[in-house]
Design a protein around this motif. Structure first.
Motif, PDB file in Angstrom:
ATOM      1  N   ARG A 197      54.136  29.049  38.685  1.00 40.78           N
ATOM      2  CA  ARG A 197      53.320  28.415  37.648  1.00 40.78           C
ATOM      3  C   ARG A 197      51.835  28.482  38.016  1.00 40.78           C
ATOM      4  NH1 ARG A 197      52.194  23.057  37.596  1.00 40.78           N
ATOM      5  NH2 ARG A 197      53.913  22.644  39.039  1.00 40.78           N
ATOM      6  N   HIS A 198      51.524  28.189  39.273  1.00 37.71           N
ATOM      7  CA  HIS A 198      50.135  28.261  39.730  1.00 37.71           C
ATOM      8  C   HIS A 198      49.623  29.700  39.674  1.00 37.71           C
ATOM      9  CE1 HIS A 198      49.508  24.202  41.833  1.00 37.71           C
ATOM     10  NE2 HIS A 198      50.699  24.132  41.251  1.00 37.71           N
ATOM     11  N   LEU A 199      50.463  30.632  40.106  1.00 36.75           N
ATOM     12  CA  LEU A 199      50.060  32.046  40.144  1.00 36.75           C
ATOM     13  C   LEU A 199      49.694  32.550  38.754  1.00 36.75           C
ATOM     14  CD1 LEU A 199      49.810  34.677  41.830  1.00 36.75           C
ATOM     15  CD2 LEU A 199      52.201  35.153  41.216  1.00 36.75           C
ATOM     16  N   LYS A 200      50.463  32.146  37.751  1.00 33.11           N
ATOM     17  CA  LYS A 200      50.228  32.603  36.375  1.00 33.11           C
ATOM     18  C   LYS A 200      48.848  32.200  35.887  1.00 33.11           C
ATOM     19  CE  LYS A 200      52.338  32.514  31.777  1.00 33.11           C
ATOM     20  NZ  LYS A 200      53.471  31.975  30.952  1.00 33.11           N
ATOM     21  N   VAL A 201      48.386  31.023  36.311  1.00 27.80           N
ATOM     22  CA  VAL A 201      47.069  30.536  35.882  1.00 27.80           C
ATOM     23  C   VAL A 201      45.947  31.200  36.680  1.00 27.80           C
ATOM     24  CG1 VAL A 201      45.556  28.516  35.764  1.00 27.80           C
ATOM     25  CG2 VAL A 201      47.979  28.316  35.141  1.00 27.80           C
ATOM     26  N   ILE A 202      46.140  31.333  37.977  1.00 26.10           N
ATOM     27  CA  ILE A 202      45.054  31.718  38.872  1.00 26.10           C
ATOM     28  C   ILE A 202      44.886  33.225  39.015  1.00 26.10           C
ATOM     29  CG2 ILE A 202      44.290  31.578  41.284  1.00 26.10           C
ATOM     30  CD1 ILE A 202      45.657  28.782  41.302  1.00 26.10           C
ATOM     31  N   HIS A 203      45.966  33.966  38.902  1.00 26.04           N
ATOM     32  CA  HIS A 203      45.927  35.410  39.155  1.00 26.04           C
ATOM     33  C   HIS A 203      44.858  36.146  38.352  1.00 26.04           C
ATOM     34  CE1 HIS A 203      47.320  39.641  39.038  1.00 26.04           C
ATOM     35  NE2 HIS A 203      47.556  39.403  40.307  1.00 26.04           N
ATOM     36  N   PRO A 204      44.628  35.823  37.066  1.00 28.65           N
ATOM     37  CA  PRO A 204      43.611  36.556  36.302  1.00 28.65           C
ATOM     38  C   PRO A 204      42.216  36.491  36.901  1.00 28.65           C
ATOM     39  CG  PRO A 204      45.029  35.308  34.813  1.00 28.65           C
ATOM     40  CD  PRO A 204      45.372  34.872  36.209  1.00 28.65           C
ATOM     41  N   LYS A 205      41.927  35.480  37.705  1.00 27.92           N
ATOM     42  CA  LYS A 205      40.603  35.358  38.312  1.00 27.92           C
ATOM     43  C   LYS A 205      40.344  36.464  39.316  1.00 27.92           C
ATOM     44  CE  LYS A 205      36.683  33.280  38.988  1.00 27.92           C
ATOM     45  NZ  LYS A 205      35.670  33.257  37.925  1.00 27.92           N
ATOM     46  N   PHE A 206      41.393  37.109  39.802  1.00 31.96           N
ATOM     47  CA  PHE A 206      41.241  38.074  40.874  1.00 31.96           C
ATOM     48  C   PHE A 206      41.495  39.512  40.431  1.00 31.96           C
ATOM     49  CE2 PHE A 206      42.027  34.001  42.809  1.00 31.96           C
ATOM     50  CZ  PHE A 206      41.067  33.954  43.808  1.00 31.96           C
ATOM     51  N   ASN A 207      41.458  39.766  39.110  1.00 31.94           N
ATOM     52  CA  ASN A 207      41.592  41.147  38.666  1.00 31.94           C
ATOM     53  C   ASN A 207      40.275  41.885  38.887  1.00 31.94           C
ATOM     54  OD1 ASN A 207      39.855  40.657  36.457  1.00 31.94           O
ATOM     55  ND2 ASN A 207      41.570  39.997  35.182  1.00 31.94           N
ATOM     56  N   GLU A 208      40.308  43.203  38.751  1.00 33.15           N
ATOM     57  CA  GLU A 208      39.152  44.027  39.103  1.00 33.15           C
ATOM     58  C   GLU A 208      37.931  43.691  38.268  1.00 33.15           C
ATOM     59  OE1 GLU A 208      37.989  48.735  39.721  1.00 33.15           O
ATOM     60  OE2 GLU A 208      40.072  48.126  39.513  1.00 33.15           O
ATOM     61  N   GLU A 209      38.148  43.395  36.993  1.00 30.73           N
ATOM     62  CA  GLU A 209      37.032  43.083  36.115  1.00 30.73           C
ATOM     63  C   GLU A 209      36.285  41.830  36.604  1.00 30.73           C
ATOM     64  OE1 GLU A 209      34.404  43.816  33.214  1.00 30.73           O
ATOM     65  OE2 GLU A 209      36.128  45.079  33.698  1.00 30.73           O
ATOM     66  N   LYS A 210      37.078  40.816  37.000  1.00 26.26           N
ATOM     67  CA  LYS A 210      36.468  39.571  37.479  1.00 26.26           C
ATOM     68  C   LYS A 210      35.740  39.763  38.812  1.00 26.26           C
ATOM     69  CE  LYS A 210      37.980  36.668  34.264  1.00 26.26           C
ATOM     70  NZ  LYS A 210      37.088  35.838  33.419  1.00 26.26           N
ATOM     71  N   LEU A 211      36.235  40.711  39.640  1.00 27.96           N
ATOM     72  CA  LEU A 211      35.626  40.924  40.947  1.00 27.96           C
ATOM     73  C   LEU A 211      34.217  41.511  40.846  1.00 27.96           C
ATOM     74  CD1 LEU A 211      38.615  42.342  43.038  1.00 27.96           C
ATOM     75  CD2 LEU A 211      37.538  40.119  43.309  1.00 27.96           C
TER      76      LEU A 211
END
Length: 467
Positions: free
Chosen positions: A93-107
């Motif tokens: 559940r936590h991963l589903k929320v937080i994972h998008p923050k670490f995609n290449e676009e966000k980096l």
């Protein structure tokens, strides 16, 4: 064994720190083989340097081998509802929320965070050089890495434009230090509740950090604007459906990401600078590559540029192999099971000494104790590197850490040459993360001059130096 090795130091060319960090594991492995059991008080522990067994444990997707809070219950009381320690459905559940923050676009916005802090650090170095009669200065890279990464992780959590993060970072850093000290506490049930000076200080600081996060959250929710940091991402999920993450879990995630992200990045950068200082030929090779691929001044490199820096990446990977910030990780069995034909009882801790696995001559070759970034040429050995763990629980921030450290090194190497200070004493120690016990004093020199002026990313450094 620890007491006997306490005063020992290593030669700067020696990268096998097991004799001073965990001499007992080294001795027991020599006596009993790659996998054996020992007891930590009443707790059975299996330790293994068998890569095949370790990968089976870490690759498990059934929640059989769970994350555990080491042997300090305070970790769980302060960070227990964060992604760092939760298991099973809660982790998903936590991963589903937080994972998008670490995609290449966000980096890509990482360069903004890194550039500002690194420029400020470099200006301080230049000012010291300007005020020196020897055209060089001595700096403590461990201290500077710490300050730099606090700013970066603070802005990553709270948002680039949120200046309140500074009020959180300093007490949060002290909370982490107190948690580390608590690892030496006697295994007495309820010891963390005793009104010792440290326990009182820890409770006070944790309460302050929680209130600071709550203050920022309430302000964002009242404005209906969530911000561009990790906190904003979690608040947006909470506003849409408060069953996704509770307020308590959002607070715990902010603390967890600070603890997990700041110290590891700071020490990775510190050890990379140690190795580049120790091997000037590699420092020069990496600098030449940077000057070739990053001709543009004034900012940290983009992720696209970083992908071209092959020698720099191999150097950071070799740093992770030799001086991985987290020298061992731990799991706990949720029920009785079998691992590689070994019967393992419920509640058994499985300890994985990454620092020893990274020196296994069967995996890394006869030169496993030597600095050789070329071992990662063409991706060789990358699958055996466990620096960010392995399997479904691999560190979610690994790309973030690589971008951060590589970006800082690019900016430093463009402008400075550095070497170990004669004051440096090589003594790694384990305090959850691997740190140089006596800091990392370096001698830094300015290597680039333009038109008679020294420039640091567009700043006239004659003015910075007060001349």
């Amino acid at each position: 064994m620890l007491a006997a090795s306490r005063a020992d130091t290593l030669d700067v060319s020696c990268h096998d720190y097991a004799p001073v960090v965990y001499p007992f594991f080294q001795k027991w492995t020599a006596d009993y083989g790659k996998t054996f059991l020992f007891w930590w008080g009443p707790t059975p522990c299996i330790i293994s340097t068998d890569v095949a067994l370790v990968k089976k444990v870490l690759a498990d997707r059934t929640n059989l081998f769970q994350k555990v809070h080491y042997f300090n219950p305070s970790f769980k009381s302060i960070l227990g509802k964060g992604m760092l320690l939760v298991n099973g459905d809660d982790w998903k559940r936590h991963l589903k929320v937080i994972h998008p923050k670490f995609n290449e676009e966000k980096l890509k916005y990482m360069s903004t965070l890194v550039s500002e802090g690194t420029r400020r650090m470099m200006e301080e170095w230049y000012a010291q050089i300007q005020n020196s009669k020897t055209d060089q200065a001595e700096i403590d890279m461990m201290r500077d890495s710490d300050e730099l990464t606090q700013g970066v992780i603070g802005q990553m959590i709270f948002g680039v434009n949120n200046k309140v993060y500074r009020q959180f970072c300093i007490p949060a850093k002290e909370v982490h230090e107190l948690l580390v000290q608590g690892m030496k506490d006697p295994p007495i049930p309820g010891f963390r509740y005793l009104p010792t000076r440290r326990n009182r200080r820890l409770a006070k600081l944790d309460k302050f950090c929680t209130s600071k996060i709550m203050q920022i959250m309430k302000a964002h929710l009242a404005e209906g604007s969530y911000g561009d940091g990790l906190l904003g991402l979690m608040l947006e999920a909470y506003a849409l459906d408060n069953k996704t993450l509770s307020i308590e879990e959002v607070v715990a995630e902010c603390k967890s990401f600070f603890v997990a992200g700041q110290d590891t990045a700071a020490n990775l950068l510190t050890w990379a600078m140690f190795l580049l200082s120790n091997y000037p030929q590699w420092q020069e090779k990496v600098r030449e590559e940077i000057l070739l691929e990053c001709p543009k001044e004034g900012e940290a490199p983009s992720t696209d540029v970083l992908k071209k820096l092959k020698l720099l990446k191999m150097t950071v990977l070799e740093t992770l192999r030799l001086y991985n910030p987290v020298p061992f990780i731990m799991r706990k069995t949720a029920c009785d099971t079998n691992v590689s034909n070994i019967k393992v009882a419920k509640g058994t801790r499985i300890m994985i000494p990454i620092g020893m696995i990274h020196r296994d001559k069967e995996v890394w070759g006869a030169d496993s104790n030597e600095f050789n970034p070329m071992r990662f040429d063409k991706g060789n050995n990358a699958s055996s590197l466990l620096a960010f763990s392995y399997g479904p629980r691999v560190c979610i921030g690994q790309d973030f850490a690589m971008v951060e450290v590589m970006s800082v090194l690019v900016m430093i190497l463009r402008r400075f040459a550095f070497s170990l200070s004669p004051k440096y004493v090589h003594r790694p120690r384990h305090r959850v993360v691997l740190t140089p016990k006596y800091g990392l004093p370096l001698i830094v020199k300015n290597v680039l001059q333009l038109d008679g002026y020294d420039y640091c990313d567009g700043v006239n450094l004659c003015e910075v130096g007060g001349q």
